[in-house]
Design an enzyme around this catalytic site. Structure first.
Site, PDB file in Angstrom:
ATOM      1  N   ASP A   1      20.087  26.164  -5.392  1.00  0.00           N
ATOM      2  CA  ASP A   1      21.029  25.424  -4.551  1.00  0.00           C
ATOM      3  C   ASP A   1      20.588  25.571  -3.109  1.00  0.00           C
ATOM      4  OD1 ASP A   1      23.274  27.061  -2.746  1.00  0.00           O
ATOM      5  OD2 ASP A   1      22.246  28.304  -4.216  1.00  0.00           O
TER       6      ASP A   1
ATOM      7  N   ASP B   1      29.602  30.447  -5.637  1.00  0.00           N
ATOM      8  CA  ASP B   1      29.080  31.623  -4.955  1.00  0.00           C
ATOM      9  C   ASP B   1      30.256  32.544  -4.661  1.00  0.00           C
ATOM     10  OD1 ASP B   1      27.722  33.453  -3.466  1.00  0.00           O
ATOM     11  OD2 ASP B   1      27.158  32.093  -1.852  1.00  0.00           O
TER      12      ASP B   1
END
Length: 376
Positions: A271, A92
């Site tokens: 996720d 991320d």
């Protein structure tokens, strides 16, 4: 990176495919365990590989930048070598973490200035710097830098936020194209589609992202306070626009029911910290609902953790034993519960894949959905 769709569901947009990276293949739909700081909390890499059979894990740019830092990661040869994980990794960009530091950050067209949650030191993320950090981390899939707009933001704020995110995306693509991977294998950049809960903005964001011709696309800014129905509506809007032949990643989501609904709408990757965080707090996920292992009702229940599962952790330990470990504040309780939940999420995604291939995904979903949120 290559993506091949192998099966589609006739009654919905669900699909099953394979993502191929230089660190291995990923069968979709896939859930990625969250390894924010180069580790999935309370779970050893051998367990992730052998018991969970995780095909890809997630790391976080913000946290890895602060600790251990770029110098250490570069000397180690990237996150794969540093952590010992030899399968694919996704990072991320840190946009959500900066969003969560609302009281300690300042946004501008140039980037985001923020204070470290560790020691209060000042730092600055520009789109270019975030690309450089992720090159150093060495993940197989990296995210563009974005502002994660609050789910309850008004239209004017959401529009201004999207303008910022899209300007940053252009700079991320430029920097990515002007640089090369550090460690001899390919990396892929995913744009992040923002736009809050406003259909017009989501369409604009998806169209702009699609024009980049990226290897895949992320859908961000959902499950951040908006009604769950709005989340599903935004997914449908975005997935009508994003290229069908590229993977779609819904960021930070979520419950088993969320995953089921999103796969039905054409999402491939997920996720969330939920299976490990909730596990450490005593909650186990099963196909029949959730169990709070701190509850007295499990104290003399000697049946396996999950009679429907074949993983070691589910057959080796009883509900009574795990209840005892939580009541005694034993560290092993956190490990067993986290491992159980991750194994369940992995098996749940495999079940979705199997039913998509078999052509009965929609009736299967209708049958099991009501049970997933029950409390046992």
């Amino acid at each position: 990176m290559d993506f091949k769709i192998e099966h589609t569901d006739k009654a919905s947009d669900a699909r099953a495919g394979v993502i191929t990276t230089d660190h291995g293949c990923i069968e979709t739909p896939v859930f990625m365990p969250v390894g924010t700081q180069a580790t999935v909390k309370a779970v050893h890499i051998t367990e992730l590989r052998d018991d969970v059979d995780a095909q890809i894990i997630l790391g976080n740019t913000y946290h890895l930048y602060l600790r251990p830092g770029q110098d250490v990661l570069e000397k180690a040869g990237g996150l794969h070598r540093f952590s010992g994980w030899d399968r694919p990794i996704l990072t991320d960009s840190g946009g959500f973490q900066v969003f969560s530091l609302a009281a300690n950050r300042r946004l501008s067209s140039e980037g985001a200035e923020f204070r470290s949650h560790i020691d209060g030191s000042r730092h600055f993320f520009s789109p270019e710097k975030v690309m450089d950090i992720q090159r150093t981390i060495g993940a197989d899939i990296i995210m563009a830098f974005d502002e994660c707009c609050p789910g309850d933001a008004d239209y004017d704020y959401a529009k201004k936020s999207l303008t910022l995110t899209e300007s940053w995306l252009a700079r991320c693509v430029g920097r990515f194209d002007d640089t090369a991977p550090r460690y001899g294998y390919r990396q892929s950049l995913f744009p992040i589609v923002q736009g809050c809960v406003y259909p017009e903005l989501r369409r604009q964001a998806a169209e702009n992202a699609a024009r980049t011709g990226a290897d895949g696309y992320a859908i961000g800014g959902l499950a951040v306070g908006e009604p769950v129905g709005k989340m599903y509506e935004m997914i449908e809007i975005v997935n009508r626009i994003l290229p069908r032949d590229r993977p779609r990643y819904l960021m930070g989501v979520g419950t088993p029911a969320n995953l089921l609904e999103a796969v039905e709408r054409g999402v491939d990757m997920f996720d969330c910290i939920m299976p490990t965080r909730n596990g450490r707090n005593g909650q186990l996920f099963t196909i029949d609902g959730t169990m709070n292992m701190r509850n007295r009702k499990w104290a003399d229940d000697f049946s396996p953790l999950d009679e429907n599962a074949a993983s070691f952790v589910d057959t080796a330990y009883s509900k009574a034993y795990l209840h005892h470990l939580f009541k005694a504040s034993e560290i092993l309780a956190l490990q067993i519960a986290s491992l159980h939940n991750l194994a369940f999420y992995r098996r749940f995604m495999q079940d979705m894949r199997s039913h998509i291939a078999a052509g009965d995904f929609s009736p299967w979903k209708k049958r099991i959905l009501p049970k997933l949120n029950e409390r046992l």
